[in-house]
Design an enzyme around this catalytic site. Sequence first.
Site, PDB file in Angstrom:
ATOM      1  CG  ASP A 102      61.674  43.105  51.429  1.00 37.38           C
ATOM      2  OD1 ASP A 102      61.422  42.713  50.283  1.00 37.38           O
ATOM      3  OD2 ASP A 102      62.830  43.269  51.840  1.00 37.38           O
ATOM      4  CB  VAL A 152      59.488  50.389  45.007  1.00 36.47           C
ATOM      5  CG1 VAL A 152      59.288  49.316  43.946  1.00 36.47           C
ATOM      6  CG2 VAL A 152      59.056  49.878  46.370  1.00 36.47           C
TER       7      VAL A 152
HETATM    8  P1  IMP Z   1      61.341  43.394  56.134  1.00 35.01           P
HETATM    9  O1  IMP Z   1      61.578  43.327  57.596  1.00 35.01           O
HETATM   10  O2  IMP Z   1      62.423  42.740  55.357  1.00 35.01           O
HETATM   11  O3  IMP Z   1      59.976  42.914  55.705  1.00 35.01           O
HETATM   12  O4  IMP Z   1      61.551  44.891  55.739  1.00 35.01           O
HETATM   13  C1  IMP Z   1      60.550  45.737  55.607  1.00 35.01           C
HETATM   14  C2  IMP Z   1      61.111  47.129  55.493  1.00 35.01           C
HETATM   15  O5  IMP Z   1      62.189  47.196  54.565  1.00 35.01           O
HETATM   16  C3  IMP Z   1      60.066  48.030  54.930  1.00 35.01           C
HETATM   17  O6  IMP Z   1      59.340  48.616  55.961  1.00 35.01           O
HETATM   18  C4  IMP Z   1      60.847  49.056  54.190  1.00 35.01           C
HETATM   19  O7  IMP Z   1      61.189  50.107  55.047  1.00 35.01           O
HETATM   20  C5  IMP Z   1      62.105  48.351  53.792  1.00 35.01           C
HETATM   21  N1  IMP Z   1      62.028  47.972  52.363  1.00 35.01           N
HETATM   22  C6  IMP Z   1      61.844  46.750  51.843  1.00 35.01           C
HETATM   23  N2  IMP Z   1      61.821  46.777  50.504  1.00 35.01           N
HETATM   24  C7  IMP Z   1      61.992  48.075  50.166  1.00 35.01           C
HETATM   25  C8  IMP Z   1      62.015  48.775  48.918  1.00 35.01           C
HETATM   26  O8  IMP Z   1      61.887  48.211  47.824  1.00 35.01           O
HETATM   27  N3  IMP Z   1      62.197  50.110  48.991  1.00 35.01           N
HETATM   28  C9  IMP Z   1      62.330  50.788  50.162  1.00 35.01           C
HETATM   29  N4  IMP Z   1      62.300  50.177  51.349  1.00 35.01           N
HETATM   30  C10 IMP Z   1      62.132  48.847  51.352  1.00 35.01           C
END
Ligand code: IMP
Length: 179
Positions: A102, A152
């Site tokens: 993300d 999602v």
């Molecule tokens: P990042 O550090 O922002 O890349 O976050 C990644 C983590 O956020 C992922 O491993 C997910 O656990 C959570 N995440 C990000 N987007 C979503 C989503 O749309 N649904 C559920 N969890 C999400």
Amino acid sequence: MNESIAEILFSEESIARRVNELGARISRDYRGKKLTAVCVLKGAAVFFADLVRKISAPVEFAFITASSYGAAAVSKGEAEVSVPAPFEVCGKDVLLVEDIADTGVTLSCLRERFLKSGARSVKICALLNKPSRRRVKIEPDYVGFEVEDEFVVGYGMDFAEDYRNLPYIGVLSRSVYEE
Ligand code: IMP
Ligand code: MG
């Protein structure tokens, strides 16, 4: 269909097909090597279990907990990391298995830590990729599906710990998290 799901993005069958393809590619890329597959709990648990069974190279398992969300639908911008059972990464070929790339904060944090600990290589396999949300420069080496900027759930992914056991991946209705 669950009434909190606005739309099904990927069915059980299409996920299985894609996981097969990813497993085949990873098997090819790691031929002759042993890999250490690191499951980023909890979201990647379902994907991890399916993926490792499609990899023909020898695989060692490791599990870590990393979270940048808490009980919210937006990232806090930093990742809290903990390791339930310590494992040796020095000299290992690590494959980080994550549910979603993300903002990229979690993955880049984890990659740095493994490289600092002496991993020989660190690659990233993300089931889903949300490139439009990226805040740090990081690209997964293997991606299941690209998705838009929507929240999602299912196939391991949650909102406040619900929906992980849905066999498909769907968009969560906004009414669930917007009051
Ligand atoms: P990042 O550090 O922002 O890349 O976050 C990644 C983590 O956020 C992922 O491993 C997910 O656990 C959570 N995440 C990000 N987007 C979503 C989503 O749309 N649904 C559920 N969890 C999400
Ligand atoms: Mg996660």
